[in-house]
Design a protein around this motif. Structure first.
Motif, short mmCIF file in Angstrom:
data_model
loop_
_atom_site.label_atom_id
_atom_site.label_comp_id
_atom_site.label_asym_id
_atom_site.label_seq_id
_atom_site.Cartn_x
_atom_site.Cartn_y
_atom_site.Cartn_z
N UNK A 1 46.38 -39.58 127.21
CA UNK A 1 47.62 -38.81 127.37
C UNK A 1 47.25 -37.44 127.93
N UNK A 2 47.99 -37.00 128.92
CA UNK A 2 47.79 -35.69 129.52
C UNK A 2 48.94 -34.79 129.09
N UNK A 3 48.63 -33.59 128.59
CA UNK A 3 49.75 -32.76 128.17
C UNK A 3 49.35 -31.41 127.65
N UNK A 4 50.37 -30.54 127.59
CA UNK A 4 50.25 -29.21 127.00
C UNK A 4 51.23 -29.16 125.83
N UNK B 1 56.23 -26.13 120.82
CA UNK B 1 56.94 -26.25 119.56
C UNK B 1 57.90 -27.44 119.55
N UNK B 2 58.29 -27.92 120.74
CA UNK B 2 59.21 -29.05 120.80
C UNK B 2 58.50 -30.40 120.72
N UNK B 3 57.18 -30.41 120.73
CA UNK B 3 56.45 -31.68 120.74
C UNK B 3 55.43 -31.78 119.61
N UNK B 4 55.59 -30.97 118.59
CA UNK B 4 54.62 -30.97 117.49
C UNK B 4 54.46 -32.36 116.89
N UNK C 1 48.53 -26.70 133.61
CA UNK C 1 49.91 -26.60 134.07
C UNK C 1 50.51 -27.99 133.92
N UNK C 2 51.79 -28.06 133.56
CA UNK C 2 52.40 -29.38 133.37
C UNK C 2 52.46 -30.18 134.67
#
Length: 522
Positions: A20-23, A26-29, A47-48
Motif C-alpha cells: 500500500x502506498x500512502x501518506x 487524521x481521516x485515515x487513522x 506527495x499523494x
C-alpha cells in the motif's frame, strides 16, 4: 474490537494486495491501525500524487491493482492526476480515501478537508464507491475489484466517512471471484474464416495484449504476420523477425498496414497518441479489421468488420487453429523497420542520437524495466524502439501525458518486481514535478537508476512552439544543481556528456540501491 478501517485492510489482504502506498492523516487513522500486523508493506511517498503514480507502476508490472491510501480532500485531489493517467492507460488502481462525517456531507459547514461533493468530483473520472455502513464493506470491495479486473482495467475510488471508519465491523466473507470474459464461439469462427481467406495479415497489438505475449507470437508465426506494437505493447516481440516496434504514426508503418488484406487489432484503443501523433490524418481505412478488446464500449468506437469482446490471451489462444501460411511476413516486417528508422532521422535530426541513448541503456542493463517521463529520448523511442522485456517499457508520454510520472512509477515497478533493475528516464523539467520521490527510493533501498536528460528546460515544448511560429515563452525553467541535490538525497551521482559509451560504462558500475546519473545535453 475490529473497526471498518481495520476490516478494509483485511479485505485487501484477502484479495492479494501486498503493498500500500500512502501518506497518513487524521481521516485515515483506522486504515493505518489495520495496517499494523496485517503483513502488508506500507510505502510513504512525499506527495499523494506520488502515491498514486507508485500504485500505477506497481500495477503495470504485476498485473494486480496498485493501492493508495490518501486523506480526504487535498490527498484525493493530489492523486487525481495519477488516477487520470491510469485511466488513459487502462491500469488497475484502487484509491481509498476518507471523507467527512455522513451528517456533514454536501452542507458546506467548513470541516477540515471538505469538498462540496468529493465522490461526484471523482465520478467524472472513474467509479467512486462509498461505504456508509459496516455491512457494505464486503460488497463494495467485491464491486471495486470487479470494476478493476472484470473488464477494461482502470482506477476505482472507495471513500469511507470518518464516523463509519471507526465503527465496529464483523469479519468479512471470502472475496467474490472476478468473472472472466471468454470469447464467443461464433465470433471466433468468423475471425478464423476471415484470417484463413487472407494472404497478407498485419496484427496491431496494444497495451491490452501485454499479458498475451506467447499466444501473440504463436499466432503471428502461424499467420506469418508482422506485429505492430504500440508503446504499451513494446517488448512482446523483442528481436522477433515479425516484430515492428514502431509507431503507427509513421508513414512506413501506415504503408505496411495499407498493404494488408486483413488487419487484426488486439487490445488497442487506436488512439491518436499512438496512431496519429502529429495529427496529420490520412490513416489507412480499418473498417474491415477484426478487433479484439475486453471493453464493449471501446469496440463500438471504431468501424470494424468483426468485433470480439474478450481478453487478449483467451482470444489469441482460441485463434491458434487458423491456416498456417507463408506470406513473406519477415521480409515485410524488415522493410518496415528499416523505413521507420530512416523516417525517424528525417523527422528531426537529433532523434537518432536520442534513440542511441535509449539503446545504450538497454545494452547496459539487459532485462530491465524502463519507466519514462515526458522527455525527448522517450518521445523518440516511442516512435521506434524495441525493448527486451515484455511489459518492461512504459511511460507517460502517450495518452494522458502527465509530467512527473517517472519517479513514482519507477518505485512502484521496483516493488512489484523485486530484484529486477529499473531505469527511470526523465527530463530535468519533469524531475522538478516529483523530485522528492527520489528520497522515497532511498528509504526503500530500491535498485533504480534515475537518468536525467538535462537540456535545461522544456526543450520538446520549445521546439513545438518554434515549429508553430510562436515566440518561445516559459520553456526555460532553471534545472536543479544535480550534484548537491543527489547529495541531499543520499544518492550516488555521476554527470556525463551525451555519450552512449560513457553512459554504458557508468551503468555497468555495481550498485545496490538507487543512483542518479545526469546526461548533459548541449
Amino acid at each position: 474490537m475490529a473497526t471498518v478501517g481495520m476490516r478494509l485492510v483485511e479485505g485487501l489482504a484477502a484479495r492479494g494486495v501486498e503493498v500500500v502506498f500512502g501518506i497518513p492523516g487524521v481521516h485515515t487513522v483506522e486504515l493505518y491501525r489495520g495496517l499494523a500486523g496485517s503483513g502488508l508493506r506500507h510505502v510513504t511517498p512525499r506527495h499523494e500524487q506520488g502515491a498514486a503514480f507508485m500504485a500505477d507502476g506497481y500495477a503495470r508490472v504485476t498485473g494486480r491493482p496498485g493501492v493508495a491510501f490518501v486523506i480526504t480532500g487535498p490527498g484525493l485531489t493530489n492523486a487525481l492526476t495519477a488516477m487520470a493517467q491510469a485511466r488513459a492507460d487502462s491500469v488497475p488502481m484502487l484509491v481509498v480515501s476518507g471523507v467527512n462525517r455522513r451528517d456533514s456531507l454536501g452542507k458546506g459547514l467548513g470541516h477540515l478537508h471538505e469538498l462540496p461533493d468529493q465522490a461526484g468530483m471523482v465520478r467524472a473520472l472513474c467509479p467512486s464507491l462509498r461505504v456508509t455502513a459496516p455491512e457494505m464493506l464486503g460488497p463494495v470491495l467485491d464491486r471495486a475489484f470487479d470494476l478493476m479486473l472484470g473488464g477494461r482495467p482502470g482506477p476505482v475510488h472507495i471513500e469511507v466517512p470518518t464516523d463509519v471508519m471507526a465503527l465496529e465491523a464483523a469479519a468479512l466473507p471470502p472475496p467474490a471471484a472476478v468473472p472472466r470474459r471468454a470469447p464467443e464461439a461464433e465470433g471466433l469462427a468468423q475471425a478464423v474464416a476471415r484470417l484463413d481467406a487472407a494472404a497478407r495479415v498485419v496484427i496491431l497489438a496494444g497495451g491490452g495484449a501485454r499479458a498475451a505475449g506467447p499466444a501473440l507470437r504463436a499466432l503471428a508465426e502461424r499467420l506469418d504476420a508482422p506485429v505492430v506494437q504500440t508503446v504499451n505493447a513494446r517488448g512482446l516481440m523483442f528481436g522477433h523477425p515479425l516484430g515492428v516496434p514502431a509507431s503507427p504514426s509513421l508513414d512506413a508503418v501506415r504503408a505496411l498496414i495499407a498493404e494488408a488484406d486483413q488487419v487484426l487489432a488486439v487490445g488497442t484503443e487506436l488512439g491518436p497518441t499512438d496512431y496519429d501523433m502529429y495529427l496529420r490524418g490520412g490513416f489507412p481505412d480499418l473498417s474491415g479489421m477484426i478487433r479484439v478488446d475486453i471493453c464493449p464500449a471501446q469496440l463500438a468506437r471504431h468501424p470494424a468488420a468483426l468485433r470480439i469482446t474478450a481478453e487478449a490471451d483467451a482470444a489469441l489462444t482460441a485463434l491458434a487453429g487458423v491456416r498456417a501460411r507463408q506470406a513473406e511476413g519477415a521480409a515485410r516486417a524488415a522493410r518496415c523497420r528499416d523505413a521507420a528508422r530512416t523516417e525517424l532521422a528525417q523527422l528531426r535530426a537529433d532523434m537518432p542520437a536520442q534513440l542511441a541513448i535509449v539503446e545504450s541503456l538497454r545494452a547496459a542493463v539487459p532485462g530491465a524495466i524502463f519507466v519514462g517521463d515526458s522527455t525527448q529520448p522517450i518521445y523518440a523511442a516511442n516512435l521506434f524502439y524495441d525493448h527486451d522485456r515484455a511489459g518492461g517499457w512504459f511511460n507517460a508520454a502517450t495518452g494522458y501525458g502527465a509530467l512527473g510520472f517517472g519517479p513514482g512509477a519507477a518505485i512502484g515497478a521496483a516493488l512489484g518486481a523485486p530484484g529486477v533493475p529499473v531505469v527511470c528516464l526523465i527530463g530535468d523539467g519533469g524531475l522538478q514535478f516529483s523530485a522528492a520521490e527520489l528520497r522515497c527510493a532511498c528509504d526503500e533501498g530500491l535498485p533504480i537508476t534515475f537518468v536525467v536528460w538535462n537540456n535545461a528546460g522544456y526543450r520538446e515544448i520549445a521546439e513545438a512552439m518554434a515549429g508553430a511560429g510562436a515566440e518561445v515563452i516559459g520553456c526555460d525553467p532553471s534545472p536543479l544543481a544535480l550534484a548537491p541535490f543527489a547529495a541531499a538525497c543520499g544518492l550516488p551521482f555521476s554527470s556525463l556528456a551525451l555519450d552512449p559509451e560513457g553512459l554504458r560504462s557508468a551503468l555497468r558500475a555495481p550498485h545496490s540501491g538507487p543512483r542518479l546519473i545526469e546526461l548533459r545535453v548541449p
